[in-house]
Design a protein around this motif. Structure first.
Motif, PDB file in Angstrom:
ATOM      1  N   SER A   1       0.850  -1.206   0.000  1.00  0.00           N
ATOM      2  CA  SER A   1       0.000   0.000   0.000  1.00  0.00           C
ATOM      3  C   SER A   1       0.880   1.248   0.000  1.00  0.00           C
ATOM      4  CB  SER A   1      -0.893   0.006   1.241  1.00  0.00           C
ATOM      5  OG  SER A   1      -1.783  -1.071   1.238  1.00  0.00           O
ATOM      6  N   TRP A   2       0.470   2.237  -0.785  1.00  0.00           N
ATOM      7  CA  TRP A   2       1.221   3.485  -0.862  1.00  0.00           C
ATOM      8  C   TRP A   2       0.985   4.330   0.392  1.00  0.00           C
ATOM      9  CZ3 TRP A   2       4.856   4.218  -4.417  1.00  0.00           C
ATOM     10  CH2 TRP A   2       4.790   3.474  -5.595  1.00  0.00           C
ATOM     11  N   PHE A   3       2.028   5.071   0.797  1.00  0.00           N
ATOM     12  CA  PHE A   3       1.868   6.002   1.917  1.00  0.00           C
ATOM     13  C   PHE A   3       2.813   7.181   1.742  1.00  0.00           C
ATOM     14  CE2 PHE A   3       5.200   3.114   3.251  1.00  0.00           C
ATOM     15  CZ  PHE A   3       6.090   3.882   3.986  1.00  0.00           C
ATOM     16  N   SER A   4       2.506   8.258   2.451  1.00  0.00           N
ATOM     17  CA  SER A   4       3.292   9.481   2.360  1.00  0.00           C
ATOM     18  C   SER A   4       3.143  10.257   3.666  1.00  0.00           C
ATOM     19  CB  SER A   4       2.787  10.354   1.200  1.00  0.00           C
ATOM     20  OG  SER A   4       1.522  10.926   1.535  1.00  0.00           O
ATOM     21  N   LYS A   5       3.816  11.372   3.768  1.00  0.00           N
ATOM     22  CA  LYS A   5       3.559  12.289   4.884  1.00  0.00           C
ATOM     23  C   LYS A   5       2.171  12.909   4.704  1.00  0.00           C
ATOM     24  CE  LYS A   5       8.277  13.572   6.129  1.00  0.00           C
ATOM     25  NZ  LYS A   5       9.241  14.691   6.314  1.00  0.00           N
ATOM     26  N   PRO A   6       1.529  13.330   5.799  1.00  0.00           N
ATOM     27  CA  PRO A   6       0.170  13.885   5.694  1.00  0.00           C
ATOM     28  C   PRO A   6       0.048  15.037   4.700  1.00  0.00           C
ATOM     29  CG  PRO A   6       0.697  13.452   7.990  1.00  0.00           C
ATOM     30  CD  PRO A   6       1.964  13.210   7.216  1.00  0.00           C
ATOM     31  N   ARG A   7       1.031  15.934   4.677  1.00  0.00           N
ATOM     32  CA  ARG A   7       0.923  17.110   3.807  1.00  0.00           C
ATOM     33  C   ARG A   7       0.975  16.753   2.321  1.00  0.00           C
ATOM     34  NH1 ARG A   7       6.304  18.117   5.943  1.00  0.00           N
ATOM     35  NH2 ARG A   7       7.907  17.674   4.380  1.00  0.00           N
ATOM     36  N   ASP A   8       1.449  15.562   2.002  1.00  0.00           N
ATOM     37  CA  ASP A   8       1.562  15.159   0.604  1.00  0.00           C
ATOM     38  C   ASP A   8       0.381  14.352   0.107  1.00  0.00           C
ATOM     39  OD1 ASP A   8       4.066  16.384   0.219  1.00  0.00           O
ATOM     40  OD2 ASP A   8       5.053  14.711   1.225  1.00  0.00           O
ATOM     41  N   ARG A   9      -0.658  14.187   0.949  1.00  0.00           N
ATOM     42  CA  ARG A   9      -1.892  13.507   0.538  1.00  0.00           C
ATOM     43  C   ARG A   9      -2.939  14.549   0.186  1.00  0.00           C
ATOM     44  NH1 ARG A   9      -0.161  10.104   4.878  1.00  0.00           N
ATOM     45  NH2 ARG A   9      -1.571  10.963   6.440  1.00  0.00           N
ATOM     46  N   LEU A  10      -3.537  14.380  -0.991  1.00  0.00           N
ATOM     47  CA  LEU A  10      -4.510  15.349  -1.502  1.00  0.00           C
ATOM     48  C   LEU A  10      -5.758  14.617  -1.975  1.00  0.00           C
ATOM     49  CD1 LEU A  10      -2.036  17.281  -3.849  1.00  0.00           C
ATOM     50  CD2 LEU A  10      -2.623  17.920  -1.495  1.00  0.00           C
ATOM     51  N   LEU A  11      -6.870  15.326  -2.005  1.00  0.00           N
ATOM     52  CA  LEU A  11      -8.089  14.817  -2.615  1.00  0.00           C
ATOM     53  C   LEU A  11      -8.396  15.629  -3.852  1.00  0.00           C
ATOM     54  CD1 LEU A  11     -10.477  14.156   0.424  1.00  0.00           C
ATOM     55  CD2 LEU A  11      -9.112  12.508  -0.860  1.00  0.00           C
ATOM     56  N   LYS A  12      -8.660  14.935  -4.971  1.00  0.00           N
ATOM     57  CA  LYS A  12      -9.018  15.604  -6.218  1.00  0.00           C
ATOM     58  C   LYS A  12     -10.171  14.845  -6.843  1.00  0.00           C
ATOM     59  CE  LYS A  12      -7.129  17.334 -10.578  1.00  0.00           C
ATOM     60  NZ  LYS A  12      -5.928  17.442 -11.439  1.00  0.00           N
TER      61      LYS A  12
ATOM     62  N   LEU B   1      12.141   4.097   7.173  1.00  0.00           N
ATOM     63  CA  LEU B   1      11.481   4.148   8.479  1.00  0.00           C
ATOM     64  C   LEU B   1      11.026   5.548   8.903  1.00  0.00           C
ATOM     65  CD1 LEU B   1      13.519   1.517  10.553  1.00  0.00           C
ATOM     66  CD2 LEU B   1      11.262   1.288   9.485  1.00  0.00           C
ATOM     67  N   PRO B   2      11.786   6.620   8.590  1.00  0.00           N
ATOM     68  CA  PRO B   2      11.261   7.946   8.946  1.00  0.00           C
ATOM     69  C   PRO B   2       9.913   8.251   8.290  1.00  0.00           C
ATOM     70  CG  PRO B   2      13.603   8.090   8.499  1.00  0.00           C
ATOM     71  CD  PRO B   2      13.182   6.713   8.092  1.00  0.00           C
ATOM     72  N   LEU B   3       9.716   7.795   7.053  1.00  0.00           N
ATOM     73  CA  LEU B   3       8.447   8.056   6.388  1.00  0.00           C
ATOM     74  C   LEU B   3       7.331   7.208   6.986  1.00  0.00           C
ATOM     75  CD1 LEU B   3       7.126   9.772   4.260  1.00  0.00           C
ATOM     76  CD2 LEU B   3       7.645   8.038   2.554  1.00  0.00           C
ATOM     77  N   TYR B   4       7.603   5.956   7.317  1.00  0.00           N
ATOM     78  CA  TYR B   4       6.627   5.161   8.054  1.00  0.00           C
ATOM     79  C   TYR B   4       6.206   5.906   9.325  1.00  0.00           C
ATOM     80  CZ  TYR B   4       6.965   0.493   5.768  1.00  0.00           C
ATOM     81  OH  TYR B   4       6.876  -0.577   4.917  1.00  0.00           O
ATOM     82  N   ARG B   5       7.206   6.333  10.085  1.00  0.00           N
ATOM     83  CA  ARG B   5       6.967   6.958  11.390  1.00  0.00           C
ATOM     84  C   ARG B   5       6.185   8.262  11.271  1.00  0.00           C
ATOM     85  NH1 ARG B   5      12.380   9.011  13.269  1.00  0.00           N
ATOM     86  NH2 ARG B   5      11.775  10.592  11.740  1.00  0.00           N
ATOM     87  N   ASP B   6       6.475   9.049  10.244  1.00  0.00           N
ATOM     88  CA  ASP B   6       5.901  10.383  10.118  1.00  0.00           C
ATOM     89  C   ASP B   6       4.681  10.430   9.213  1.00  0.00           C
ATOM     90  OD1 ASP B   6       8.038  11.175  11.708  1.00  0.00           O
ATOM     91  OD2 ASP B   6       9.271  11.803   9.994  1.00  0.00           O
ATOM     92  N   SER B   7       4.240   9.291   8.695  1.00  0.00           N
ATOM     93  CA  SER B   7       3.153   9.288   7.713  1.00  0.00           C
ATOM     94  C   SER B   7       1.797   9.625   8.313  1.00  0.00           C
ATOM     95  CB  SER B   7       3.067   7.918   7.032  1.00  0.00           C
ATOM     96  OG  SER B   7       2.618   6.937   7.967  1.00  0.00           O
ATOM     97  N   GLY B   8       1.613   9.344   9.591  1.00  0.00           N
ATOM     98  CA  GLY B   8       0.299   9.536  10.210  1.00  0.00           C
ATOM     99  C   GLY B   8      -0.696   8.454   9.847  1.00  0.00           C
ATOM    100  N   LEU B   9      -0.275   7.460   9.061  1.00  0.00           N
ATOM    101  CA  LEU B   9      -1.181   6.386   8.638  1.00  0.00           C
ATOM    102  C   LEU B   9      -1.094   5.155   9.542  1.00  0.00           C
ATOM    103  CD1 LEU B   9      -0.776   6.409   4.745  1.00  0.00           C
ATOM    104  CD2 LEU B   9      -2.595   7.417   6.115  1.00  0.00           C
ATOM    105  N   PHE B  10      -0.033   5.090  10.353  1.00  0.00           N
ATOM    106  CA  PHE B  10       0.197   3.903  11.164  1.00  0.00           C
ATOM    107  C   PHE B  10       0.302   4.282  12.635  1.00  0.00           C
ATOM    108  CE2 PHE B  10       2.730   3.411   7.154  1.00  0.00           C
ATOM    109  CZ  PHE B  10       1.763   2.667   6.478  1.00  0.00           C
ATOM    110  N   SER B  11      -0.469   3.602  13.463  1.00  0.00           N
ATOM    111  CA  SER B  11      -0.349   3.825  14.905  1.00  0.00           C
ATOM    112  C   SER B  11       0.832   3.065  15.482  1.00  0.00           C
ATOM    113  CB  SER B  11      -1.632   3.393  15.619  1.00  0.00           C
ATOM    114  OG  SER B  11      -1.843   1.995  15.472  1.00  0.00           O
ATOM    115  N   GLU B  12       1.288   2.035  14.753  1.00  0.00           N
ATOM    116  CA  GLU B  12       2.475   1.277  15.144  1.00  0.00           C
ATOM    117  C   GLU B  12       3.252   0.911  13.888  1.00  0.00           C
ATOM    118  OE1 GLU B  12       1.253  -2.151  17.330  1.00  0.00           O
ATOM    119  OE2 GLU B  12       0.458  -1.002  19.023  1.00  0.00           O
ATOM    120  N   VAL B  13       4.581   0.954  13.984  1.00  0.00           N
ATOM    121  CA  VAL B  13       5.447   0.570  12.875  1.00  0.00           C
ATOM    122  C   VAL B  13       6.363  -0.553  13.356  1.00  0.00           C
ATOM    123  CG1 VAL B  13       7.275   1.304  11.290  1.00  0.00           C
ATOM    124  CG2 VAL B  13       5.380   2.856  11.826  1.00  0.00           C
ATOM    125  N   TYR B  14       6.469  -1.604  12.528  1.00  0.00           N
ATOM    126  CA  TYR B  14       7.313  -2.747  12.870  1.00  0.00           C
ATOM    127  C   TYR B  14       8.305  -3.027  11.754  1.00  0.00           C
ATOM    128  CZ  TYR B  14       4.680  -4.066  17.010  1.00  0.00           C
ATOM    129  OH  TYR B  14       4.116  -4.066  18.256  1.00  0.00           O
TER     130      TYR B  14
END
Length: 358
Positions: A213-224, A283-296
C-alpha cells in the motif's frame, strides 16, 4: 487441489475485506502482490509454494508450486505468472515471451552443472526447471481474448476473483518432461518472508491485511474529484513509498478512532549495510506518515540482535518481529510505541468518494 488436466473451479479466500463500511485506504488490497500472497497461502495447503523466485540474472517468476500429489516421491513443478487487468492492457506480448522463456528454462541455464541426479543421471541442459507454466489472471480476462498464436505457450490458465475468492481453471494435458525439484527455497526472495507474515495475520477472520500500500507524509496527501492523490516532489518531503504489509482489524477501524490500531510492517531478508541505508530512508516516512499507529520492522531470526541494536539507537518508536521460515514462526521481539494517526484517507475498497478523517 488442482488436476493434471481439465476445467473447473475451486474456492479460496478473497483478498478484499468482507465489509461494506468505509475503511482506511491503506488497508484496501489493490494489486498483484495481494493476489500472489493469497494464492501462495492456498497452494501451500497442497504442497510447497515459493514467492518471487529468482531465475537467471535479475528475472523472477511470481510463484513456484511443487504439487506432491500426496507423495514427495511424485511431484509436479509449476511456474506461475500472475497478471492484473492493467498489466494485460499494457503489455500482452510480454506475457507470451515470459511464458515461453519459463517453459524452456533448464537447470543448465541457472547453474554451472553439466548433469543432475534424479531417478537417473540427466544432462542439465535437457532437464527442465518446470513441468508446467500457468498464467493466473486477476479478474475475468479470457484466455482467448489475447493475441496468442494458435499453439499457446502456457499449460494452464486460471482466473482469480479477488472479491469472491473463486478460482476457475483450464489446465491442458502436457507430455511428461524431465524436471526435478530445484533449490527454490534458496532462490525465494524477501517476498517469502512477507508471505509468512501474511499467513499469520490472515489466520484471524477479523483481520484486514494489505500488501504494498502506498503512503506518504500527511501534507503530501490530496483529494481531487473524490480520489486520493499524492503531491510530487524531490527528497523525503515529496516521496511516496509502499508498505510491505498494513495490518488491522475490522473492530479497530469501523469506526476509525484516535486510538485505532493500524500497523505498518517493513520486511527485510538481510541486515547488511545496504539494508540499514534503505531503512534510514524508509522508516522515517513510516513513522511520520500519520497512517500507522504502530510501525514494525520484520527480520530473519538470525538478524534479531543486530536489528534490536539498530532500532534502539536510531528508531526507538519502531517495534521488531523475528521470522523463522523453517519452523514457520513469528516472534515479537520489541513492542512498537504508539504513534498519532493523522489525515487518514477513508473510503470503500471497490470505489467510493474518499474523505480524510482524524
Amino acid at each position: 487441489m488442482l488436476p493434471d488436466s481439465g476445467t473447473g473451479a475451486i474456492q479460496i479466500a478473497p483478498i478484499y475485506p468482507q465489509t461494506r463500511s468505509p475503511i482506511p485506504l491503506q488497508l484496501c488490497p489493490s494489486d498483484e502482490a495481494n493476489s500472489k500472497y493469497q494464492l501462495a497461502s492456498a497452494l501451500n495447503t497442497a504442497g510447497e509454494c515459493y514467492c518471487e523466485v529468482s531465475l537467471d540474472g535479475r528475472k523472477q517468476i511470481d510463484l513456484v508450486w511443487i504439487d506432491y500429489e500426496g507423495s514427495t516421491d511424485s511431484s509436479r513443478i509449476v511456474g506461475i505468472e500472475i497478471k492484473t487487468a492493467s498489466e494485460f492492457n499494457q503489455a500482452k506480448h510480454k506475457l507470451e515471451s515470459q511464458v515461453e522463456e519459463y517453459h524452456s528454462l533448464t537447470v543448465g541455464d541457472l547453474t554451472n552443472a553439466t548433469a543432475v541426479a534424479g531417478d537417473s543421471i540427466m544432462r542439465a541442459d535437457e532437464t527442465y526447471v518446470f513441468d508446467e507454466v500457468w498464467v493466473v489472471a486477476v479478474g475475468d480476462q479470457d484466455r482467448w481474448d489475447l493475441s496468442w498464436r494458435e499453439d499457446t505457450p502456457e499449460d494452464g490458465w486460471l482466473n482469480y476473483n479477488p472479491v469472491t475468492g473463486r478460482l476457475t481453471y483450464e489446465i491442458d494435458a502436457t507430455p511428461d518432461r524431465d524436471a526435478i525439484p530445484f533449490d527454490f527455497e534458496q532462490r525465494a526472495t524477501e517476498a517469502q518472508y512477507t508471505a509468512l507474515l501474511w499467513n499469520r495475520y490472515k489466520s484471524s477472520s477479523e483481520a484486514l491485511v494489505a500488501a504494498e500500500s502506498w503512503f506518504s507524509k500527511p501534507r503530501d496527501r490530496l483529494l481531487k474529484d473524490g480520489d486520493l492523490k499524492y503531491r510530487k516532489g524531490k527528497g523525503q518531503g515529496g516521496k511516496t513509498k509502499q508498505a510491505d504489509l498494513v495490518v488491522s482489524k475490522n473492530s479497530e477501524v469501523d469506526p476509525l478512532r484516535d486510538d485505532s490500531t493500524i500497523r505498518g510492517v517493513e520486511v527485510k531478508s538481510s541486515f547488511n549495510t545496504n539494508t540499514r541505508n534503505r531503512l534510514n530512508d524508509q522508516l522515517p516516512l513510516y513513522r511520520d506518515s500519520g497512517l500507522f499507529s504502530e510501525v514494525y520492522l520484520a527480520v530473519k531470526d538470525d538478524d534479531r540482535q543486530a536489528a534490536t541494536s539498530f532500532l534502539k539507537t536510531n528508531y526507538p518508536q519502531v517495534g521488531l518481529l523475528a521470522m523463522d521460515l523453517v519452523n514457520q514462526e513469528v516472534s515479537l521481539i520489541r513492542q512498537a510505541k504508539p504513534l498519532e494517526l493523522k489525515k487518514i484517507p477513508v473510503g470503500r475498497c471497490l470505489g467510493s468518494n474518499v474523505e480524510f478523517q482524524l
